[in-house]
Write a protein that holds these residues in place. Sequence first.
Motif, PDB file in Angstrom:
ATOM      1  N   ASP A 240    -125.071 -76.596 -70.686  1.00  7.39           N
ATOM      2  CA  ASP A 240    -123.653 -77.946 -69.885  1.00  7.39           C
ATOM      3  C   ASP A 240    -123.560 -79.108 -70.513  1.00  7.39           C
ATOM      4  N   ARG A 241    -122.686 -79.726 -69.379  1.00  9.07           N
ATOM      5  CA  ARG A 241    -123.238 -81.897 -70.185  1.00  9.07           C
ATOM      6  C   ARG A 241    -122.186 -81.966 -69.294  1.00  9.07           C
ATOM      7  N   ILE A 246    -126.240 -84.517 -67.487  1.00 11.29           N
ATOM      8  CA  ILE A 246    -126.943 -84.106 -66.842  1.00 11.29           C
ATOM      9  C   ILE A 246    -127.064 -82.508 -67.802  1.00 11.29           C
ATOM     10  N   ARG A 247    -127.913 -82.364 -68.882  1.00 10.74           N
ATOM     11  CA  ARG A 247    -127.661 -81.278 -69.302  1.00 10.74           C
ATOM     12  C   ARG A 247    -128.423 -80.097 -68.745  1.00 10.74           C
ATOM     13  N   ASP A 248    -128.027 -79.470 -67.998  1.00 12.59           N
ATOM     14  CA  ASP A 248    -128.861 -77.778 -67.763  1.00 12.59           C
ATOM     15  C   ASP A 248    -128.565 -76.524 -68.819  1.00 12.59           C
ATOM     16  N   ILE A 249    -128.594 -75.711 -68.226  1.00  9.62           N
ATOM     17  CA  ILE A 249    -127.713 -74.297 -68.471  1.00  9.62           C
ATOM     18  C   ILE A 249    -126.902 -73.698 -67.713  1.00  9.62           C
ATOM     19  N   ALA A 266    -130.128 -72.447 -63.263  1.00  4.99           N
ATOM     20  CA  ALA A 266    -131.372 -73.422 -62.752  1.00  4.99           C
ATOM     21  C   ALA A 266    -131.088 -74.399 -62.512  1.00  4.99           C
ATOM     22  N   VAL A 267    -131.123 -75.090 -61.979  1.00  4.54           N
ATOM     23  CA  VAL A 267    -130.762 -77.520 -61.650  1.00  4.54           C
ATOM     24  C   VAL A 267    -132.179 -78.072 -62.156  1.00  4.54           C
ATOM     25  N   ASP A 268    -132.454 -78.327 -63.281  1.00  2.00           N
ATOM     26  CA  ASP A 268    -133.363 -78.934 -64.183  1.00  2.00           C
ATOM     27  C   ASP A 268    -133.129 -80.887 -64.112  1.00  2.00           C
ATOM     28  N   ALA A 292    -134.384 -67.060 -70.777  1.00  2.00           N
ATOM     29  CA  ALA A 292    -135.244 -68.051 -70.682  1.00  2.00           C
ATOM     30  C   ALA A 292    -134.695 -69.490 -72.008  1.00  2.00           C
ATOM     31  N   TRP A 293    -134.978 -70.583 -71.524  1.00  2.00           N
ATOM     32  CA  TRP A 293    -134.738 -71.839 -72.538  1.00  2.00           C
ATOM     33  C   TRP A 293    -135.608 -73.094 -72.165  1.00  2.00           C
TER      34      TRP A 293
END
Length: 423
Positions: A240-241, A246-249, A266-268, A292-293
């Motif tokens: 996402d963006r 912020i580019r998390d899954i 998850a929030v990376d 997995a990412w």
Amino acid sequence: MLNRLAKLSAKGFLAITCLFFADVQKAFAEEALISSITELAAPVADGAREPFLSTTRDGRVLMSWTEPEGNGFAVKTAIADASGWSTPQTVVQGNDLFVNWADFPSVIALSGETLAAHWLQINGDASYQYDVKIALSEDEGKTWGTPFIPHDDRSQREHGFVTLLPGQGSEFTAIWLDGRNYDTYGSQDDAANAMQLRARFVAADGVMADDTLLDERTCTCCQTSAVVTDLGTVLAVYRDRSSSDIRDISIVRKTQDGWSEPTSVAVDGWHIEGCPINGPAIDSNGGQTVVAWFTAAGDVPKVKVAFSDDDGVSFGAPLEIDNGAPSGRVDVLQQASGPPLVTWVEQTPQGETVLICAVDAKSGCTHPSIIGVSPTGRTVGFPRMALGNDGVFIAWTEPSRKARTHPEGGTVVRTILARLGER
């Protein structure tokens, strides 16, 4: 060490690879997970690249790849079992195919002998102007029908990073990143200037449902991944963006009530102003879903894995499984029983390596093992996995010494078969 390896002959390189195979077999023998690894000669030409793997309904494995042909390129496919690969079939050939190391074609099996394949076709003069094309074959790839475009948008923008997801019969879902509202050369501070995640259901008779918007602002060039769970829920994951980059899954779910709103796996908190070209992977089996990412939040690269036991509604705290210097480019395979297998790419003293590990939901990855290495300084691309009757098939792009067909040097597709042991 790295410089010495880079100068090895092909014979020396093969010897190193055999040593790595011995190491991975020893590691997996301790876990009684994989009993042997066999090299399968891929039916490809010099310059072949970007393999993709999927499984047929009867447990064989499909591979698609791109290779030079004439003045252009061809997308080809073949089918494998333990005895090796079939004669390759050409899906499409031309000098207007969009060929890219990260955005590559795929082929999936539907009912009977029906296959669906996608590729990318240039639709303009700029670097990233291309459409998604899909075609069907009713004879396992020998002949192909008239291609069609799944997206309604016909603008000269980017459309790609496709996932084709088979249904119960000959229907399937196409999921892709869509650039109808994204101007590569426009202001990146404009929240409306963004790639979108879209999907379209294609019925068995070829009739397409609506072109559906799933997320109006996504990362611009990371792979998508999707799976159908045991309960029939479609789960699609992607990078996402946010408006602050912020580019998390994120994940979206399709149930009988339709598509859900996006939620975070998850929030990376990875803030990055450019696309990292590193998408997630998802699989589901036996009531367990795994994602997995790759992330480099805080400038620390990591490969993470998260599990869900409620059909993708929520995920547990992610586990870190890398060895400290990952490049990401993950794939995941959830077994019907037992832990999922995860592959990723990592930098090691030997060069760029392909690693595989069985990941336990509690203890994480305990025996990461190398199954391939590129000591040349050139990339192995995005390794892919598929589970067949005979074991786990794994394929990746590998640099070769034949430079005629590739601007950065020669390439070849490499495939192996890892047989699962008794548990």
